[in-house]
Write a protein that holds these residues in place. Structure first.
Motif, PDB file in Angstrom:
ATOM      1  N   PRO A   1      -3.652   0.754   2.861  1.00 56.55           N
ATOM      2  CA  PRO A   1      -3.435  -0.275   3.306  1.00 56.55           C
ATOM      3  C   PRO A   1      -3.196  -0.731   4.666  1.00 56.55           C
ATOM      4  O   PRO A   1      -2.466   0.157   5.152  1.00 56.55           O
ATOM      5  CB  PRO A   1      -2.493  -0.928   2.131  1.00 56.55           C
ATOM      6  CG  PRO A   1      -1.787  -0.016   1.646  1.00 56.55           C
ATOM      7  CD  PRO A   1      -2.628   1.307   1.752  1.00 56.55           C
ATOM      8  N   THR A   2      -3.797  -1.636   5.336  1.00 59.13           N
ATOM      9  CA  THR A   2      -3.506  -1.769   6.884  1.00 59.13           C
ATOM     10  C   THR A   2      -1.950  -2.128   6.924  1.00 59.13           C
ATOM     11  O   THR A   2      -1.404  -1.962   8.110  1.00 59.13           O
ATOM     12  CB  THR A   2      -4.445  -2.806   7.199  1.00 59.13           C
ATOM     13  OG1 THR A   2      -4.227  -3.787   6.629  1.00 59.13           O
ATOM     14  CG2 THR A   2      -5.749  -2.496   7.307  1.00 59.13           C
ATOM     15  N   SER A   3      -1.334  -2.536   5.843  1.00 60.28           N
ATOM     16  CA  SER A   3       0.095  -2.979   6.042  1.00 60.28           C
ATOM     17  C   SER A   3       0.974  -1.698   5.997  1.00 60.28           C
ATOM     18  O   SER A   3       2.269  -1.682   6.370  1.00 60.28           O
ATOM     19  CB  SER A   3       0.474  -3.623   4.682  1.00 60.28           C
ATOM     20  OG  SER A   3       0.526  -2.956   3.448  1.00 60.28           O
TER      21      SER A   3
ATOM     22  N   LYS B   1      -7.539   0.825   5.828  1.00 60.30           N
ATOM     23  CA  LYS B   1      -8.169   1.418   6.858  1.00 60.30           C
ATOM     24  C   LYS B   1      -8.276   2.962   6.889  1.00 60.30           C
ATOM     25  O   LYS B   1      -7.707   3.464   5.850  1.00 60.30           O
ATOM     26  CB  LYS B   1      -6.874   1.065   7.940  1.00 60.30           C
ATOM     27  CG  LYS B   1      -5.533   1.551   7.679  1.00 60.30           C
ATOM     28  CD  LYS B   1      -4.568   1.559   8.757  1.00 60.30           C
ATOM     29  CE  LYS B   1      -3.264   2.314   8.239  1.00 60.30           C
ATOM     30  NZ  LYS B   1      -2.303   2.336   9.119  1.00 60.30           N
ATOM     31  N   ILE B   2      -9.003   3.406   7.654  1.00 57.09           N
ATOM     32  CA  ILE B   2      -9.533   5.009   7.536  1.00 57.09           C
ATOM     33  C   ILE B   2      -8.572   5.642   8.486  1.00 57.09           C
ATOM     34  O   ILE B   2      -8.625   5.364   9.856  1.00 57.09           O
ATOM     35  CB  ILE B   2     -10.727   5.353   7.745  1.00 57.09           C
ATOM     36  CG1 ILE B   2     -11.630   4.442   6.833  1.00 57.09           C
ATOM     37  CG2 ILE B   2     -11.011   6.954   7.783  1.00 57.09           C
ATOM     38  CD1 ILE B   2     -13.166   4.617   7.066  1.00 57.09           C
TER      39      ILE B   2
ATOM     40  N   SER C   1       2.846   0.839   0.205  1.00 62.25           N
ATOM     41  CA  SER C   1       2.514   0.768  -1.164  1.00 62.25           C
ATOM     42  C   SER C   1       2.672  -0.445  -1.840  1.00 62.25           C
ATOM     43  O   SER C   1       2.327  -0.868  -2.680  1.00 62.25           O
ATOM     44  CB  SER C   1       3.018   1.714  -1.870  1.00 62.25           C
ATOM     45  OG  SER C   1       4.362   1.721  -1.609  1.00 62.25           O
ATOM     46  N   GLN C   2       3.668  -1.331  -1.216  1.00 57.23           N
ATOM     47  CA  GLN C   2       4.070  -2.548  -2.074  1.00 57.23           C
ATOM     48  C   GLN C   2       2.926  -3.370  -2.056  1.00 57.23           C
ATOM     49  O   GLN C   2       2.770  -4.578  -2.730  1.00 57.23           O
ATOM     50  CB  GLN C   2       5.342  -3.163  -1.224  1.00 57.23           C
ATOM     51  CG  GLN C   2       5.991  -4.269  -1.964  1.00 57.23           C
ATOM     52  CD  GLN C   2       6.450  -4.007  -3.468  1.00 57.23           C
ATOM     53  OE1 GLN C   2       7.113  -2.968  -3.531  1.00 57.23           O
ATOM     54  NE2 GLN C   2       6.266  -4.641  -4.382  1.00 57.23           N
ATOM     55  N   THR C   3       2.154  -3.375  -1.035  1.00 59.85           N
ATOM     56  CA  THR C   3       0.955  -4.273  -0.873  1.00 59.85           C
ATOM     57  C   THR C   3      -0.095  -4.179  -2.066  1.00 59.85           C
ATOM     58  O   THR C   3      -0.674  -4.992  -2.688  1.00 59.85           O
ATOM     59  CB  THR C   3      -0.033  -3.960   0.322  1.00 59.85           C
ATOM     60  OG1 THR C   3       1.019  -4.016   1.461  1.00 59.85           O
ATOM     61  CG2 THR C   3      -1.211  -4.925   0.585  1.00 59.85           C
ATOM     62  N   ILE C   4      -0.352  -2.768  -2.481  1.00 56.40           N
ATOM     63  CA  ILE C   4      -1.007  -2.397  -3.548  1.00 56.40           C
ATOM     64  C   ILE C   4      -0.230  -3.090  -5.153  1.00 56.40           C
ATOM     65  O   ILE C   4      -1.140  -3.768  -5.791  1.00 56.40           O
ATOM     66  CB  ILE C   4      -1.332  -1.111  -3.736  1.00 56.40           C
ATOM     67  CG1 ILE C   4      -1.893  -0.470  -2.579  1.00 56.40           C
ATOM     68  CG2 ILE C   4      -2.067  -0.601  -4.844  1.00 56.40           C
ATOM     69  CD1 ILE C   4      -3.306  -0.897  -2.127  1.00 56.40           C
TER      70      ILE C   4
ATOM     71  N   GLY D   1       3.965   8.926   0.946  1.00 55.25           N
ATOM     72  CA  GLY D   1       5.231   8.869   1.420  1.00 55.25           C
ATOM     73  C   GLY D   1       5.433   7.223   1.506  1.00 55.25           C
ATOM     74  O   GLY D   1       5.944   6.704   2.534  1.00 55.25           O
ATOM     75  N   GLY D   2       5.266   6.471   0.505  1.00 52.39           N
ATOM     76  CA  GLY D   2       5.467   5.009   0.459  1.00 52.39           C
ATOM     77  C   GLY D   2       4.505   4.125   0.963  1.00 52.39           C
ATOM     78  O   GLY D   2       4.673   2.957   1.109  1.00 52.39           O
ATOM     79  N   ARG D   3       3.261   4.895   1.404  1.00 50.25           N
ATOM     80  CA  ARG D   3       2.129   3.980   2.186  1.00 50.25           C
ATOM     81  C   ARG D   3       0.987   3.714   1.161  1.00 50.25           C
ATOM     82  O   ARG D   3       0.071   3.130   1.481  1.00 50.25           O
ATOM     83  CB  ARG D   3       1.587   4.649   3.366  1.00 50.25           C
ATOM     84  CG  ARG D   3       2.803   4.736   4.603  1.00 50.25           C
ATOM     85  CD  ARG D   3       2.320   5.272   5.786  1.00 50.25           C
ATOM     86  NE  ARG D   3       1.365   6.278   5.898  1.00 50.25           N
ATOM     87  CZ  ARG D   3       0.539   6.528   6.551  1.00 50.25           C
ATOM     88  NH1 ARG D   3      -0.197   5.502   7.084  1.00 50.25           N
ATOM     89  NH2 ARG D   3      -0.298   7.454   6.556  1.00 50.25           N
ATOM     90  N   CYS D   4       0.919   4.521  -0.028  1.00 46.72           N
ATOM     91  CA  CYS D   4      -0.036   4.487  -0.834  1.00 46.72           C
ATOM     92  C   CYS D   4      -1.443   5.167  -0.245  1.00 46.72           C
ATOM     93  O   CYS D   4      -2.142   4.010   0.155  1.00 46.72           O
ATOM     94  CB  CYS D   4      -0.305   3.125  -1.701  1.00 46.72           C
ATOM     95  SG  CYS D   4      -1.462   3.497  -2.967  1.00 46.72           S
TER      96      CYS D   4
END
Length: 404
Positions: A109-111, A100-101, A114-117, A50-53
């Motif tokens: 990613p804690t952000s 993060k789990i 998915s842009q972070t990756i 959902g755009g979070r990767c």
């Protein structure tokens, strides 16, 4: 004009970038390029989760991790001992991305973006001087004497080592088939079931932990089952669809689904429980409150399906009604008529036959200096970060093998 590279990677997705970065970090002298047919790279990474990767899963034991792969379980055991989810977390941390789990074990990613990756990968290739060539659609691959030649819609490249990370791309599969590789035909893997049935008609959003079985087969799975406006979904159903990908395709997605709303409870055990309830709650209305660990709305629907009216009290239940209710609870038969794709996470079973790959190096057993990483192989997993973990692990192994 012929452009020369030491290493050419076809496919600008997760596996392609991870492989390229790991090779360049281990040997900065190598001249590396990534060829991508699209205008942009890492598109699947962008929309995943959902755009979070969903980068990986918090399952850190290789022998447990392989159990999430309907295809690839046996083959991935060795690779996961070399590079597992814990190594993935460490790798991203080292590259400035903290993960993060979540409660269900998925890792992001804690952000939460998915842009972070994507940014992590793009800055790494820039720093390592890896060429990324977009809009290059591969037209043919040719094996020369000690080199590979790759022709795109723009130019021709040659390289010493060729790495294919093109995912489920039928055109590339066809090219590899031409040079001798066996392709297991792709079929959908993660999907939900279309079911029209009065028992679940108005129960959209209701969820229960159930055991589901495809009647007349050995296919079964347990997990949360979610009732949707088109039928059934949820982790239990998706798991069944993944392990049954080939068999259900062969059935043209027409089959009978057996649902045990009490998971492992047998018909006879359910009947005993219902008899006890009849004694305990004699004066109460049967349909009013679910005595089991699932919603009242579902309970009422199953009570009605067993031929028990809304007003009936526990004391008035006949033996036949008790048996019917036990059947509805532990062996509800639902007719499945077709499937729906699950979200945007379209996963296929199929790809290069795993027997033709050396899993110590991810090199082709048929052609020297031809390597594979990611979903181009006949490996797939259920959702939860497992398909990405396969991309990271196979990419890492390729990089190791090439830079040894």
């Amino acid at each position: 004009m012929n452009k020369n590279f030491d290493i050419l990677i076809v496919g600008g997705g997760a596996a392609g970038f991870f492989t390229a970065i790991n090779i360049a970090e281990k040997n900065p002298k190598l001249n590396i390029a990534i060829l991508e047919r699209g205008k942009t790279v890492l598109e699947k990474v962008r929309i995943s989760g959902g755009g979070r990767c969903n980068v990986t899963h918090a399952c850190f034991v290789p022998n447990d991790l392989v159990k999430f792969y309907p295809r690839g379980e046996k083959e991935l055991r060795g690779p996961f001992h070399q590079f597992c989810s814990g190594d993935t977390i460490e790798w991203f941390e080292r590259h400035g991305v903290e993960l993060k789990i979540e409660e269900d074990g998925r890792m992001f990613p804690t952000s939460d973006s998915s842009q972070t990756i994507i940014d992590c990968f793009l800055s790494a290739v820039k720093k390592l001087k890896i060429e990324v060539l977009t809009g290059h659609s591969v037209q043919s691959i040719f094996k020369g004497d000690g080199y590979w030649k790759v022709e795109t819609n723009h130019e021709t490249f040659s390289c010493q080592k060729l790495i294919m990370t093109t995912g489920s791309n039928p055109k590339i599969w066809e090219m590899l088939h031409v040079i001798g590789h066996t392709i297991v035909p792709p079929v959908p893997s993660l999907f939900t079931f279309n079911i029209k049935d009065a028992r679940i008609k108005d129960l959209m959003g209701v969820s229960a932990f159930a055991k589901v079985t495809v009647k007349g087969t050995k296919l079964e799975a347990s997990g949360p089952l979610l009732i949707t406006h088109w039928g059934m979904s949820g982790p239990g159903i998706l798991r069944l669809s993944a392990w049954g990908a080939r068999e259900l395709f062969a059935k043209n997605y027409q089959f009978t689904l057996e649902v045990n709303w009490l998971n492992e409870t047998t018909h006879d055990e359910a009947l005993e429980t219902l008899k006890e309830l009849k004694q305990e709650h004699a004066k109460k209305t049967v349909a009013k409150k679910s005595p089991f660990d699932f919603p009242n709305r579902l309970w009422e629907s199953l009570v009605l399906a067993a031929g028990i009216s809304v007003e009936t009290k526990w004391a008035d239940l006949s033996k036949k009604q008790l048996i019917n209710l036990a059947s509805q609870l532990t062996n509800g038969q639902f007719q499945v008529n077709g499937k729906s794709t699950f979200k945007e996470e379209f996963v296929t079973a199929g790809g290069i036959d795993l027997k033709e790959i050396n899993f110590k190096t991810m090199e082709s057993k048929l052609h020297e200096n031809l390597f594979f990483a990611g979903e181009i192989l006949n490996i797939d997993a259920i959702t939860g970060g497992f398909n990405f973990q396969n991309a990271w692990t196979s990419g890492f192994i390729v990089a190791n093998a090439i830079t040894k």
